[in-house]
Design a protein around this motif. Structure first.
Motif, PDB file in Angstrom:
ATOM      1  N   VAL A 248      79.154 -35.165   8.631  1.00 51.21           N
ATOM      2  CA  VAL A 248      78.297 -35.761   9.660  1.00 51.21           C
ATOM      3  C   VAL A 248      79.232 -36.329  10.726  1.00 51.21           C
ATOM      4  CG1 VAL A 248      76.557 -37.500  10.215  1.00 51.21           C
ATOM      5  CG2 VAL A 248      76.447 -36.297   8.022  1.00 51.21           C
ATOM      6  N   LYS A 249      79.166 -35.744  11.911  1.00 49.29           N
ATOM      7  CA  LYS A 249      79.997 -36.201  13.020  1.00 49.29           C
ATOM      8  C   LYS A 249      79.294 -37.307  13.793  1.00 49.29           C
ATOM      9  CE  LYS A 249      82.538 -31.902  13.905  1.00 49.29           C
ATOM     10  NZ  LYS A 249      82.924 -30.954  14.975  1.00 49.29           N
ATOM     11  N   HIS A 250      80.070 -38.023  14.604  1.00 49.59           N
ATOM     12  CA  HIS A 250      79.540 -39.065  15.479  1.00 49.59           C
ATOM     13  C   HIS A 250      80.268 -38.976  16.818  1.00 49.59           C
ATOM     14  CE1 HIS A 250      83.172 -41.375  14.461  1.00 49.59           C
ATOM     15  NE2 HIS A 250      82.923 -41.040  13.197  1.00 49.59           N
ATOM     16  N   ALA A 251      79.855 -39.782  17.781  1.00 49.75           N
ATOM     17  CA  ALA A 251      80.423 -39.706  19.134  1.00 49.75           C
ATOM     18  C   ALA A 251      81.931 -39.932  19.141  1.00 49.75           C
ATOM     19  CB  ALA A 251      79.736 -40.707  20.051  1.00 49.75           C
ATOM     20  N   GLY A 252      82.472 -40.687  18.170  1.00 44.17           N
ATOM     21  CA  GLY A 252      83.906 -40.952  18.109  1.00 44.17           C
ATOM     22  C   GLY A 252      84.689 -39.927  17.305  1.00 44.17           C
TER      23      GLY A 252
ATOM     24  N   ALA B  20      75.740 -42.301  11.999  1.00 42.41           N
ATOM     25  CA  ALA B  20      76.240 -41.228  11.125  1.00 42.41           C
ATOM     26  C   ALA B  20      76.354 -41.734   9.693  1.00 42.41           C
ATOM     27  CB  ALA B  20      77.586 -40.728  11.627  1.00 42.41           C
ATOM     28  N   MET B  21      76.802 -42.977   9.520  1.00 40.24           N
ATOM     29  CA  MET B  21      76.940 -43.551   8.179  1.00 40.24           C
ATOM     30  C   MET B  21      75.564 -43.662   7.506  1.00 40.24           C
ATOM     31  SD  MET B  21      78.982 -44.567   5.814  1.00 40.24           S
ATOM     32  CE  MET B  21      80.594 -44.985   6.477  1.00 40.24           C
ATOM     33  N   ASN B  22      74.548 -44.070   8.239  1.00 33.76           N
ATOM     34  CA  ASN B  22      73.198 -44.149   7.665  1.00 33.76           C
ATOM     35  C   ASN B  22      72.712 -42.778   7.219  1.00 33.76           C
ATOM     36  OD1 ASN B  22      73.033 -46.922   8.057  1.00 33.76           O
ATOM     37  ND2 ASN B  22      72.059 -46.718  10.063  1.00 33.76           N
ATOM     38  N   ILE B  23      72.971 -41.764   8.031  1.00 38.89           N
ATOM     39  CA  ILE B  23      72.554 -40.398   7.702  1.00 38.89           C
ATOM     40  C   ILE B  23      73.258 -39.924   6.436  1.00 38.89           C
ATOM     41  CG2 ILE B  23      72.703 -37.984   8.461  1.00 38.89           C
ATOM     42  CD1 ILE B  23      72.321 -39.097  11.373  1.00 38.89           C
TER      43      ILE B  23
ATOM     44  N   ILE C 177      81.088 -35.867   2.541  1.00 38.89           N
ATOM     45  CA  ILE C 177      80.908 -35.934   1.085  1.00 38.89           C
ATOM     46  C   ILE C 177      81.526 -34.631   0.591  1.00 38.89           C
ATOM     47  CG2 ILE C 177      79.318 -36.037  -0.859  1.00 38.89           C
ATOM     48  CD1 ILE C 177      77.288 -37.377   1.038  1.00 38.89           C
ATOM     49  N   ILE C 178      82.398 -34.736  -0.389  1.00 42.24           N
ATOM     50  CA  ILE C 178      83.165 -33.579  -0.861  1.00 42.24           C
ATOM     51  C   ILE C 178      82.799 -33.276  -2.316  1.00 42.24           C
ATOM     52  CG2 ILE C 178      85.488 -32.650  -1.263  1.00 42.24           C
ATOM     53  CD1 ILE C 178      86.446 -34.956   0.698  1.00 42.24           C
ATOM     54  N   GLU C 179      82.629 -32.003  -2.607  1.00 39.56           N
ATOM     55  CA  GLU C 179      82.416 -31.559  -3.991  1.00 39.56           C
ATOM     56  C   GLU C 179      83.548 -30.618  -4.365  1.00 39.56           C
ATOM     57  OE1 GLU C 179      79.148 -29.296  -6.845  1.00 39.56           O
ATOM     58  OE2 GLU C 179      78.764 -29.463  -4.692  1.00 39.56           O
ATOM     59  N   ARG C 180      84.236 -30.945  -5.436  1.00 43.48           N
ATOM     60  CA  ARG C 180      85.311 -30.055  -5.913  1.00 43.48           C
ATOM     61  C   ARG C 180      84.658 -28.916  -6.695  1.00 43.48           C
ATOM     62  NH1 ARG C 180      90.900 -31.037  -8.610  1.00 43.48           N
ATOM     63  NH2 ARG C 180      91.373 -28.909  -9.221  1.00 43.48           N
TER      64      ARG C 180
ATOM     65  N   PRO D  68      82.720 -40.103  -3.157  1.00 41.26           N
ATOM     66  CA  PRO D  68      81.980 -41.027  -2.301  1.00 41.26           C
ATOM     67  C   PRO D  68      82.191 -40.581  -0.850  1.00 41.26           C
ATOM     68  CG  PRO D  68      83.977 -42.071  -3.145  1.00 41.26           C
ATOM     69  CD  PRO D  68      83.876 -40.712  -3.789  1.00 41.26           C
ATOM     70  N   ILE D  69      81.645 -41.290   0.104  1.00 40.41           N
ATOM     71  CA  ILE D  69      81.796 -40.942   1.517  1.00 40.41           C
ATOM     72  C   ILE D  69      83.260 -41.115   1.921  1.00 40.41           C
ATOM     73  CG2 ILE D  69      81.137 -41.582   3.872  1.00 40.41           C
ATOM     74  CD1 ILE D  69      78.416 -42.514   2.573  1.00 40.41           C
ATOM     75  N   VAL D  70      83.796 -40.106   2.599  1.00 39.50           N
ATOM     76  CA  VAL D  70      85.195 -40.094   3.038  1.00 39.50           C
ATOM     77  C   VAL D  70      85.205 -40.023   4.561  1.00 39.50           C
ATOM     78  CG1 VAL D  70      87.367 -38.804   2.979  1.00 39.50           C
ATOM     79  CG2 VAL D  70      85.923 -38.905   0.929  1.00 39.50           C
ATOM     80  N   GLU D  71      85.973 -40.907   5.185  1.00 41.34           N
ATOM     81  CA  GLU D  71      86.066 -40.918   6.645  1.00 41.34           C
ATOM     82  C   GLU D  71      87.380 -40.282   7.085  1.00 41.34           C
ATOM     83  OE1 GLU D  71      86.255 -44.078  10.352  1.00 41.34           O
ATOM     84  OE2 GLU D  71      85.465 -44.777   8.437  1.00 41.34           O
ATOM     85  N   THR D  72      87.284 -39.330   8.037  1.00 40.03           N
ATOM     86  CA  THR D  72      88.465 -38.729   8.662  1.00 40.03           C
ATOM     87  C   THR D  72      88.248 -38.728  10.173  1.00 40.03           C
ATOM     88  OG1 THR D  72      87.657 -36.446   8.780  1.00 40.03           O
ATOM     89  CG2 THR D  72      88.706 -37.133   6.692  1.00 40.03           C
ATOM     90  N   GLN D  73      89.224 -38.217  10.915  1.00 40.45           N
ATOM     91  CA  GLN D  73      89.071 -38.090  12.369  1.00 40.45           C
ATOM     92  C   GLN D  73      87.924 -37.151  12.727  1.00 40.45           C
ATOM     93  OE1 GLN D  73      92.852 -36.683  13.768  1.00 40.45           O
ATOM     94  NE2 GLN D  73      93.813 -38.691  13.637  1.00 40.45           N
ATOM     95  N   SER D  74      87.567 -36.251  11.817  1.00 36.01           N
ATOM     96  CA  SER D  74      86.495 -35.289  12.089  1.00 36.01           C
ATOM     97  C   SER D  74      85.113 -35.903  11.930  1.00 36.01           C
ATOM     98  CB  SER D  74      86.615 -34.088  11.152  1.00 36.01           C
ATOM     99  OG  SER D  74      87.830 -33.419  11.388  1.00 36.01           O
TER     100      SER D  74
END
Length: 177
Positions: free
Chosen positions: A76-80, A99-102, A172-175, A162-168
């Motif tokens: 889920v992207k956001h303006a930043g 984006a975090m709420n979504i 949410i990641i599933e191995r 859990p939710i992971v924040e990156t520059q992108s």
């Protein structure tokens, strides 16, 4: 043999995703989907001739994949975000909090078993991997952004992060493997 692509476009191969993509050296635009005005029949023939998987022995495949894992994600992207646009929206203007709420809503649906990450990714992910149920294919250390890599390699096959924040954006990641 003609590629069927409009003038200025060429087919290249992504090392990280092991997939062909389309690139225009003049405009520096790259994309996973063929550009507008592509002759799809000519492109299909060209891709079949030059971009089909080579058959390799199981040993070659095993050696190539050593140290690599396979994950899917929902983004889920956001303006930043680094690139605030996606296949779903030309310009993403939502706030990081929005984006975090979504993504928290998606996380609760996945955790409750109401839906799977792959099912949600197809329609809701802001990554082009959405068409592959969020599957990013195999990757090794150094191939992804640090936060994404650390979370991915910390999972066992079948586990969801859990939710992971990156520059992108927010993931949410599933191995998978």
């Amino acid at each position: 043999m003609t590629t069927g692509l409009p003038a200025g476009w060429e087919v290249r191969h992504s090392n990280s995703k092991n997939l062909p993509y389309y690139f225009n050296p003049g405009s520096k635009e790259s994309r996973w989907e063929p550009p507008q005005d592509t002759d799809s029949e000519a492109l299909k023939h060209y891709m079949g001739q030059y971009h089909t998987a080579n058959l390799r022995s199981d040993l070659d495949v095993q050696q190539k994949l050593e140290g690599k894992i396979r994950c899917a994600h929902l983004l889920v992207k956001h303006a930043g975000s680094r690139r605030p646009s996606s296949w779903r929206e030309a310009e993403i203007t939502r706030s990081k909090d929005g984006a975090m709420n979504i993504i928290r809503n998606y996380e609760s649906k996945i955790k409750s078993g109401e839906t799977s990450l792959g099912d949600l990714a197809v329609t809701e992910s802001d990554c082009s991997s959405a068409r592959k149920r969020g599957d990013l294919g195999f990757f090794g250390k150094g191939d992804m952004q640090t936060e994404f890599e650390q979370a991915s390699f910390g999972l066992k096959p079948g586990e969801v992060s859990p939710i992971v924040e990156t520059q992108s954006g927010l993931h949410i990641i599933e191995r998978l493997e």
